[in-house]
Structure formats: structure tokens, C-alpha cells
Design a protein around this motif. Structure first.
Motif, short mmCIF file in Angstrom:
data_model
loop_
_atom_site.label_atom_id
_atom_site.label_comp_id
_atom_site.label_asym_id
_atom_site.label_seq_id
_atom_site.Cartn_x
_atom_site.Cartn_y
_atom_site.Cartn_z
N PHE A 116 -74.93 64.15 -77.93
CA PHE A 116 -74.01 65.27 -77.69
C PHE A 116 -74.78 66.55 -77.43
O PHE A 116 -74.46 67.32 -76.51
CB PHE A 116 -73.09 65.43 -78.90
CG PHE A 116 -72.14 66.60 -78.80
CD1 PHE A 116 -70.91 66.43 -78.20
CD2 PHE A 116 -72.48 67.85 -79.29
CE1 PHE A 116 -70.02 67.52 -78.10
CE2 PHE A 116 -71.62 68.93 -79.19
CZ PHE A 116 -70.38 68.76 -78.59
N LEU A 117 -75.81 66.82 -78.23
CA LEU A 117 -76.57 68.06 -78.08
C LEU A 117 -77.43 68.05 -76.82
O LEU A 117 -77.64 69.09 -76.19
CB LEU A 117 -77.45 68.28 -79.31
CG LEU A 117 -76.68 68.54 -80.62
CD1 LEU A 117 -77.63 68.63 -81.79
CD2 LEU A 117 -75.82 69.80 -80.51
N ILE A 118 -77.93 66.89 -76.43
CA ILE A 118 -78.68 66.79 -75.18
C ILE A 118 -77.78 67.10 -73.98
O ILE A 118 -78.18 67.79 -73.04
CB ILE A 118 -79.30 65.39 -75.03
CG1 ILE A 118 -80.45 65.20 -76.03
CG2 ILE A 118 -79.80 65.14 -73.60
CD1 ILE A 118 -81.00 63.80 -76.07
N ASP A 119 -76.54 66.61 -74.05
CA ASP A 119 -75.63 66.72 -72.91
C ASP A 119 -74.85 68.03 -72.88
O ASP A 119 -74.18 68.32 -71.88
CB ASP A 119 -74.63 65.55 -72.92
CG ASP A 119 -75.30 64.21 -72.66
OD1 ASP A 119 -76.44 64.21 -72.15
OD2 ASP A 119 -74.69 63.18 -72.98
N ASN A 120 -74.87 68.79 -73.97
CA ASN A 120 -73.98 69.95 -74.08
C ASN A 120 -74.80 71.23 -74.25
O ASN A 120 -75.48 71.42 -75.26
CB ASN A 120 -73.04 69.77 -75.28
CG ASN A 120 -71.79 70.60 -75.16
OD1 ASN A 120 -71.84 71.75 -74.74
ND2 ASN A 120 -70.66 70.02 -75.54
N SER A 121 -74.70 72.12 -73.29
CA SER A 121 -75.43 73.40 -73.35
C SER A 121 -74.55 74.56 -73.81
O SER A 121 -75.05 75.67 -74.01
CB SER A 121 -76.02 73.72 -71.97
OG SER A 121 -75.00 73.83 -70.99
N ASP A 122 -73.25 74.31 -73.98
CA ASP A 122 -72.34 75.37 -74.42
C ASP A 122 -72.64 75.70 -75.89
O ASP A 122 -72.48 74.85 -76.76
CB ASP A 122 -70.89 74.92 -74.26
CG ASP A 122 -69.92 76.01 -74.66
OD1 ASP A 122 -69.57 76.08 -75.86
OD2 ASP A 122 -69.51 76.80 -73.79
N GLN A 123 -73.05 76.93 -76.16
CA GLN A 123 -73.51 77.28 -77.50
C GLN A 123 -72.42 77.14 -78.55
O GLN A 123 -72.68 76.69 -79.67
CB GLN A 123 -74.07 78.70 -77.50
CG GLN A 123 -74.85 79.05 -78.76
CD GLN A 123 -76.09 78.18 -78.93
OE1 GLN A 123 -76.98 78.16 -78.09
NE2 GLN A 123 -76.14 77.42 -80.04
N LYS A 124 -71.20 77.51 -78.21
CA LYS A 124 -70.11 77.39 -79.18
C LYS A 124 -69.86 75.93 -79.55
O LYS A 124 -69.62 75.61 -80.73
CB LYS A 124 -68.83 78.03 -78.64
CG LYS A 124 -68.88 79.55 -78.58
CD LYS A 124 -67.55 80.13 -78.15
CE LYS A 124 -67.58 81.65 -78.15
NZ LYS A 124 -66.28 82.23 -77.72
#
Length: 261
Positions: free
Chosen positions: A100-108
């Protein structure tokens, strides 16, 4: 893994399989997802002396924890033959927090998931621990047991640790803290996320009545796109709600004990 490879006792429990999915594989077991018309199961298979023992431990842990409020899979069956071990349990939806963190750059969204990770570990450490796990440590602590296992693993298996590190761990134990229920491998690869919330915790072979600092150290260990920045640790600790590890404690558990398992 083919259906015909699965022990007949497990095939009878599963019923008519409509679809087979092969997920990304780990290092210690082969994993297959089996879908029927009404249910989805996971089968884990191991074929190594050490990993066979871990899978048996995971089954025992899941049976202990199935009545708690923790997000764990229901274990249905465990089977042992001469060389292999098999565990049948319910499939849990979600992707790993690491993915999830690798694929998601949205900080919120990242902060939301990491905070959920911290709250999940808080819940785990505050969960009641089975009495027989606590009784195991009436004479020897969890750390005594882990150092003994580390010594055995070093002598019998390929591990990242060495004799010098083991000597250091024996001679430089951290100060005592109150034991709790621990997962024993609480990494970003072993929690599942849906919609930014932790929905499952998997791979319970290391569960014990032990030192909660071990879980924390593994939770915050840096991985690509995860806990590389201090912000991630701040968000985690704010949600976890307990004191931060010292640098010495982190090194002892993550760069020390963990290298023998």
C-alpha cells in the motif's frame, strides 16, 4: 500446488473449488488461495524442519487468538506428514501495508494507514494473553527463550546472525519491561490494509507472551517507501501511544535478535 497435493482431510473441509489463486510467495512457505462458490481459503505448506515448526506454532497461535477482537484469520485444520506441514485457514481481503505504501504517494492516505498500523499494535499489546503462554515464562523469560533459539538456529540453520552478535546479545540485554502479548514478526508485510485501515494481521508463528519492544522495532524498520522518513515514525508512535524505543533498544531487537530468525 495442485488440488491433488492437498491432504484429503483438508479437501473435504474445503468442498468444491471453483478457482485457485497463487499470490506473491514468501520465503518460508508456499501459499495458495482456494475459492469455492461461497468462501475463500488459504493453504500454507512448509517443507523444512524449521519452517514446519513455525507453521505448527502459527496454528496454535491462531486457535488461541480466534476468540479475541484482533483481526486474525480463523484456522480450520493442520496436517502433518513425514516431510511437510499444511495449514488451512480463512482468506483475508487486503494488500500488505508495505505494498500500500509503495503504491500510494498521497500523504493523507499514507498517514491514515500508518496510524491504523500503530493503533493495531496498541490493541495487540493490550489484548489478554493466554494463561499457558504466560506460564511458559515462570522460570525463563521470553528473551531467555529467544536467545536459546538463536543459539540453536545459528548452529543448525543459515541465519544472518553470527557468534559475535550472539555473544553481544547475551551480555547486553536491555532493561526489563512488562511482558505483553506480542506478534513476533509485526512488519509492514504482515498486516493487511483495505481503505486505509488495517483489516488483518497474518503470520503468527512468533506469537508469545514477550517483550513488546520487539514488535515495535520490527514495525518501524525502514523499507522502500515505508519508514524511511521520520514522519512515518512520528505518525506511528502518535497512534501507538506508548514511549519510543531508544536507539539502543531498536538495534538490540531489529539488528540483533531478528537476525537469527
Amino acid at each position: 500446488m495442485q488440488l491433488t497435493d492437498i491432504p484429503s482431510e483438508m479437501r473435504e473441509l474445503i468442498g468444491n473449488v471453483k478457482q485457485i489463486t497463487i499470490p506473491r510467495q514468501g520465503h518460508t512457505s508456499s501459499v495458495t488461495i482456494l475459492h469455492t462458490s461461497s468462501h475463500s481459503y488459504v493453504i500454507k505448506k512448509t517443507e523444512h524442519e524449521l519452517y514446519n515448526e513455525w507453521l505448527a506454532d502459527e496454528y496454535k497461535a491462531l486457535k488461541h487468538l480466534e476468540e479475541t477482537a484482533l483481526p486474525v484469520s480463523t484456522a480450520h485444520s493442520f496436517f502433518a506428514d513425514q516431510n511437510a506441514r499444511w495449514l488451512l485457514m480463512d482468506y483475508m481481503e487486503g494488500v500488505t501495508l508495505r505494498r500500500f505504501l509503495i503504491d500510494n504517494s498521497d500523504q493523507k492516505q499514507r498517514d491514515k494507514a500508518i496510524a491504523s498500523f500503530g493503533r493495531c499494535l496498541k490493541q495487540l499489546h493490550e489484548c489478554s494473553c493466554p494463561m499457558d503462554w504466560q506460564h511458559k515464562h515462570t522460570e525463563h523469560t521470553w528473551l531467555d527463550t529467544m536467545i536459546s533459539k538463536a543459539e540453536y538456529n545459528l548452529a543448525n540453520f543459515a541465519v544472518d546472525g553470527n557468534a559475535g552478535l550472539l555473544t553481544y546479545l547475551k551480555e547486553n540485554r536491555p532493561g526489563w519491561v512488562e511482558p505483553t502479548l506480542i506478534h513476533g514478526d509485526f512488519t509492514t508485510d504482515n498486516v493487511l490494509v483495505r481503505d486505509g485501515q488495517i483489516t488483518g494481521v497474518i503470520d503468527w508463528a512468533g506469537a508469545a507472551y514477550g517483550d513488546p519492544r520487539y514488535d515495535v522495532a520490527l514495525a518501524i524498520r525502514p523499507k522502500a517507501s515505508a519508514f524511511e522518513e521520520e514522519r512515518d515514525k512520528d505518525v506511528f508512535y502518535d497512534a501507538y501511544g506508548k514511549r519510543r524505543l531508544t536507539d539502543e533498544e531498536y538495534r538490540y531487537f531489529e539488528q540483533g535478535i531478528y537476525n537469527f530468525f
